[in-house]
Structure formats: C-alpha cells, structure tokens
Design a protein around this motif. Structure first.
Motif, PDB file in Angstrom:
ATOM      1  N   PHE A  40       0.805  -1.193   0.000  1.00 45.02           N
ATOM      2  CA  PHE A  40       0.000   0.000   0.000  1.00 45.02           C
ATOM      3  C   PHE A  40       0.854   1.265   0.000  1.00 45.02           C
ATOM      4  O   PHE A  40       0.448   2.256  -0.565  1.00 45.02           O
ATOM      5  CB  PHE A  40      -0.946   0.028   1.203  1.00 45.02           C
ATOM      6  N   GLN A  41       1.994   1.208   0.646  1.00 44.85           N
ATOM      7  CA  GLN A  41       2.839   2.398   0.700  1.00 44.85           C
ATOM      8  C   GLN A  41       3.338   2.788  -0.688  1.00 44.85           C
ATOM      9  O   GLN A  41       3.410   3.971  -1.001  1.00 44.85           O
ATOM     10  CB  GLN A  41       4.016   2.177   1.641  1.00 44.85           C
ATOM     11  N   ALA A  42       3.664   1.805  -1.504  1.00 45.28           N
ATOM     12  CA  ALA A  42       4.133   2.104  -2.853  1.00 45.28           C
ATOM     13  C   ALA A  42       3.021   2.726  -3.687  1.00 45.28           C
ATOM     14  O   ALA A  42       3.263   3.648  -4.466  1.00 45.28           O
ATOM     15  CB  ALA A  42       4.663   0.842  -3.521  1.00 45.28           C
ATOM     16  N   ILE A  43       1.806   2.221  -3.519  1.00 48.02           N
ATOM     17  CA  ILE A  43       0.668   2.774  -4.249  1.00 48.02           C
ATOM     18  C   ILE A  43       0.430   4.220  -3.813  1.00 48.02           C
ATOM     19  O   ILE A  43       0.261   5.109  -4.642  1.00 48.02           O
ATOM     20  CB  ILE A  43      -0.597   1.925  -4.035  1.00 48.02           C
ATOM     21  N   SER A  44       0.422   4.454  -2.495  1.00 41.77           N
ATOM     22  CA  SER A  44       0.208   5.804  -1.981  1.00 41.77           C
ATOM     23  C   SER A  44       1.281   6.763  -2.468  1.00 41.77           C
ATOM     24  O   SER A  44       0.992   7.890  -2.858  1.00 41.77           O
ATOM     25  CB  SER A  44       0.205   5.798  -0.446  1.00 41.77           C
ATOM     26  N   ARG A  45       2.535   6.308  -2.459  1.00 37.03           N
ATOM     27  CA  ARG A  45       3.639   7.156  -2.914  1.00 37.03           C
ATOM     28  C   ARG A  45       3.468   7.502  -4.383  1.00 37.03           C
ATOM     29  O   ARG A  45       3.654   8.644  -4.803  1.00 37.03           O
ATOM     30  CB  ARG A  45       4.978   6.454  -2.678  1.00 37.03           C
ATOM     31  N   HIS A  46       3.089   6.513  -5.194  1.00 37.55           N
ATOM     32  CA  HIS A  46       2.927   6.743  -6.624  1.00 37.55           C
ATOM     33  C   HIS A  46       1.769   7.715  -6.895  1.00 37.55           C
ATOM     34  O   HIS A  46       1.874   8.593  -7.755  1.00 37.55           O
ATOM     35  CB  HIS A  46       2.700   5.422  -7.348  1.00 37.55           C
ATOM     36  N   VAL A  47       0.670   7.574  -6.161  1.00 36.43           N
ATOM     37  CA  VAL A  47      -0.464   8.487  -6.326  1.00 36.43           C
ATOM     38  C   VAL A  47      -0.048   9.905  -5.955  1.00 36.43           C
ATOM     39  O   VAL A  47      -0.387  10.863  -6.656  1.00 36.43           O
ATOM     40  CB  VAL A  47      -1.675   8.023  -5.482  1.00 36.43           C
ATOM     41  N   ARG A  48       0.706  10.059  -4.849  1.00 31.78           N
ATOM     42  CA  ARG A  48       1.184  11.397  -4.468  1.00 31.78           C
ATOM     43  C   ARG A  48       2.068  11.983  -5.561  1.00 31.78           C
ATOM     44  O   ARG A  48       1.983  13.173  -5.862  1.00 31.78           O
ATOM     45  CB  ARG A  48       1.950  11.329  -3.144  1.00 31.78           C
ATOM     46  N   GLU A  49       2.916  11.161  -6.174  1.00 29.27           N
ATOM     47  CA  GLU A  49       3.766  11.650  -7.265  1.00 29.27           C
ATOM     48  C   GLU A  49       2.922  12.102  -8.451  1.00 29.27           C
ATOM     49  O   GLU A  49       3.188  13.144  -9.047  1.00 29.27           O
ATOM     50  CB  GLU A  49       4.743  10.556  -7.699  1.00 29.27           C
ATOM     51  N   LEU A  50       1.905  11.327  -8.801  1.00 29.70           N
ATOM     52  CA  LEU A  50       1.040  11.687  -9.924  1.00 29.70           C
ATOM     53  C   LEU A  50       0.274  12.982  -9.659  1.00 29.70           C
ATOM     54  O   LEU A  50       0.087  13.798 -10.563  1.00 29.70           O
ATOM     55  CB  LEU A  50       0.044  10.558 -10.209  1.00 29.70           C
ATOM     56  N   LEU A  51      -0.159  13.165  -8.419  1.00 28.59           N
ATOM     57  CA  LEU A  51      -0.923  14.368  -8.075  1.00 28.59           C
ATOM     58  C   LEU A  51      -0.032  15.554  -7.747  1.00 28.59           C
ATOM     59  O   LEU A  51      -0.512  16.677  -7.625  1.00 28.59           O
ATOM     60  CB  LEU A  51      -1.849  14.080  -6.884  1.00 28.59           C
ATOM     61  N   GLY A  52       1.253  15.311  -7.569  1.00 30.61           N
ATOM     62  CA  GLY A  52       2.173  16.401  -7.266  1.00 30.61           C
ATOM     63  C   GLY A  52       2.035  16.918  -5.853  1.00 30.61           C
ATOM     64  O   GLY A  52       2.177  18.120  -5.621  1.00 30.61           O
ATOM     65  N   ILE A  53       1.713  16.034  -4.905  1.00 30.36           N
ATOM     66  CA  ILE A  53       1.574  16.460  -3.512  1.00 30.36           C
ATOM     67  C   ILE A  53       2.648  15.799  -2.669  1.00 30.36           C
ATOM     68  O   ILE A  53       3.176  14.743  -3.010  1.00 30.36           O
ATOM     69  CB  ILE A  53       0.174  16.150  -2.944  1.00 30.36           C
ATOM     70  N   GLU A  54       2.958  16.434  -1.546  1.00 30.49           N
ATOM     71  CA  GLU A  54       4.005  15.912  -0.677  1.00 30.49           C
ATOM     72  C   GLU A  54       3.424  14.903   0.308  1.00 30.49           C
ATOM     73  O   GLU A  54       2.238  14.899   0.602  1.00 30.49           O
ATOM     74  CB  GLU A  54       4.686  17.049   0.076  1.00 30.49           C
ATOM     75  N   GLU A  55       4.295  14.046   0.815  1.00 33.53           N
ATOM     76  CA  GLU A  55       3.878  13.049   1.792  1.00 33.53           C
ATOM     77  C   GLU A  55       3.603  13.724   3.134  1.00 33.53           C
ATOM     78  O   GLU A  55       4.386  14.557   3.592  1.00 33.53           O
ATOM     79  CB  GLU A  55       4.982  12.009   1.957  1.00 33.53           C
ATOM     80  N   PRO A  56       2.492  13.387   3.776  1.00 33.63           N
ATOM     81  CA  PRO A  56       2.224  13.992   5.079  1.00 33.63           C
ATOM     82  C   PRO A  56       3.192  13.449   6.130  1.00 33.63           C
ATOM     83  O   PRO A  56       3.388  12.244   6.235  1.00 33.63           O
ATOM     84  CB  PRO A  56       0.784  13.575   5.392  1.00 33.63           C
ATOM     85  N   VAL A  57       3.810  14.333   6.864  1.00 31.81           N
ATOM     86  CA  VAL A  57       4.717  13.952   7.933  1.00 31.81           C
ATOM     87  C   VAL A  57       4.080  14.406   9.237  1.00 31.81           C
ATOM     88  O   VAL A  57       3.883  15.605   9.459  1.00 31.81           O
ATOM     89  CB  VAL A  57       6.103  14.611   7.751  1.00 31.81           C
ATOM     90  N   PHE A  58       3.738  13.457  10.084  1.00 36.95           N
ATOM     91  CA  PHE A  58       2.989  13.788  11.283  1.00 36.95           C
ATOM     92  C   PHE A  58       3.862  14.403  12.371  1.00 36.95           C
ATOM     93  O   PHE A  58       3.359  14.997  13.299  1.00 36.95           O
ATOM     94  CB  PHE A  58       2.238  12.558  11.785  1.00 36.95           C
ATOM     95  N   SER A  59       5.176  14.292  12.235  1.00 37.52           N
ATOM     96  CA  SER A  59       6.079  14.926  13.192  1.00 37.52           C
ATOM     97  C   SER A  59       6.590  16.259  12.650  1.00 37.52           C
ATOM     98  O   SER A  59       7.602  16.772  13.100  1.00 37.52           O
ATOM     99  CB  SER A  59       7.254  13.996  13.497  1.00 37.52           C
ATOM    100  N   ARG A  60       5.876  16.825  11.697  1.00 33.67           N
ATOM    101  CA  ARG A  60       6.255  18.071  11.031  1.00 33.67           C
ATOM    102  C   ARG A  60       6.289  19.242  12.013  1.00 33.67           C
ATOM    103  O   ARG A  60       5.382  19.420  12.811  1.00 33.67           O
ATOM    104  CB  ARG A  60       5.240  18.352   9.924  1.00 33.67           C
ATOM    105  N   SER A  61       7.316  20.056  11.931  1.00 37.14           N
ATOM    106  CA  SER A  61       7.458  21.220  12.790  1.00 37.14           C
ATOM    107  C   SER A  61       6.475  22.312  12.376  1.00 37.14           C
ATOM    108  O   SER A  61       6.259  22.540  11.184  1.00 37.14           O
ATOM    109  CB  SER A  61       8.881  21.769  12.704  1.00 37.14           C
TER     110      SER A  61
END
Length: 76
Positions: free
Chosen positions: A1-22
């Motif tokens: 599932f992670q590979a699918i999610s990563r590929h979809v984010r690449e296609l949509l041009g969005i960044e991966e959500p980081v929950f420890s984001r400052s």
C-alpha cells in the motif's frame, strides 16, 4: 500500500504527510490539505469542492497544484 500511496502522491504532485512536522515550516500545499479533508467518507466530504475548501480555510488560491490539471488532461 505504501508504494501505491507514494505513486499516487507523485502523480498528483503532492508531498507526503509527515505527522512529526514542525509548526515552524511553511504550510503544506493546498491540494494535499484538500485531499486530507476529503479522505473521510460522508455527505459533507463528498460535497466539498476544492474552491469551497480554499475559501473556508482562508487559503490563497494561487498556491494550487498545476500539475494535477496537466496530468488529467494528458490521460484523456
């Protein structure tokens, strides 16, 4: 599932959500925030449009992701 999610984010041009984001970092892109809002199911989420989300959240429309529109055009 992670590979699918990563590929979809690449296609949509969005960044991966980081929950420890400052909180000192700049806001994430509007499309990523919109898709997070649309993730839950239900009538309200289904009815929400990108322009409504931008307006209600008080975001600037100029920070939209143009690659999304381009990718949709190329697939037709």
């Amino acid at each position: 599932f992670q590979a699918i999610s990563r590929h979809v984010r690449e296609l949509l041009g969005i960044e991966e959500p980081v929950f420890s984001r400052s909180i000192a970092l700049p806001y994430r892109d509007n499309m990523g925030l919109f898709l997070e809002r649309k993730a839950p199911t239900g009538e309200k989420a289904d009815a929400l449009t990108f322009s409504q989300f931008i307006q209600k959240a008080g975001l600037e429309a100029s920070t939209t992701v143009p690659s999304l529109q381009g990718s949709q055009t190329m697939q037709r």
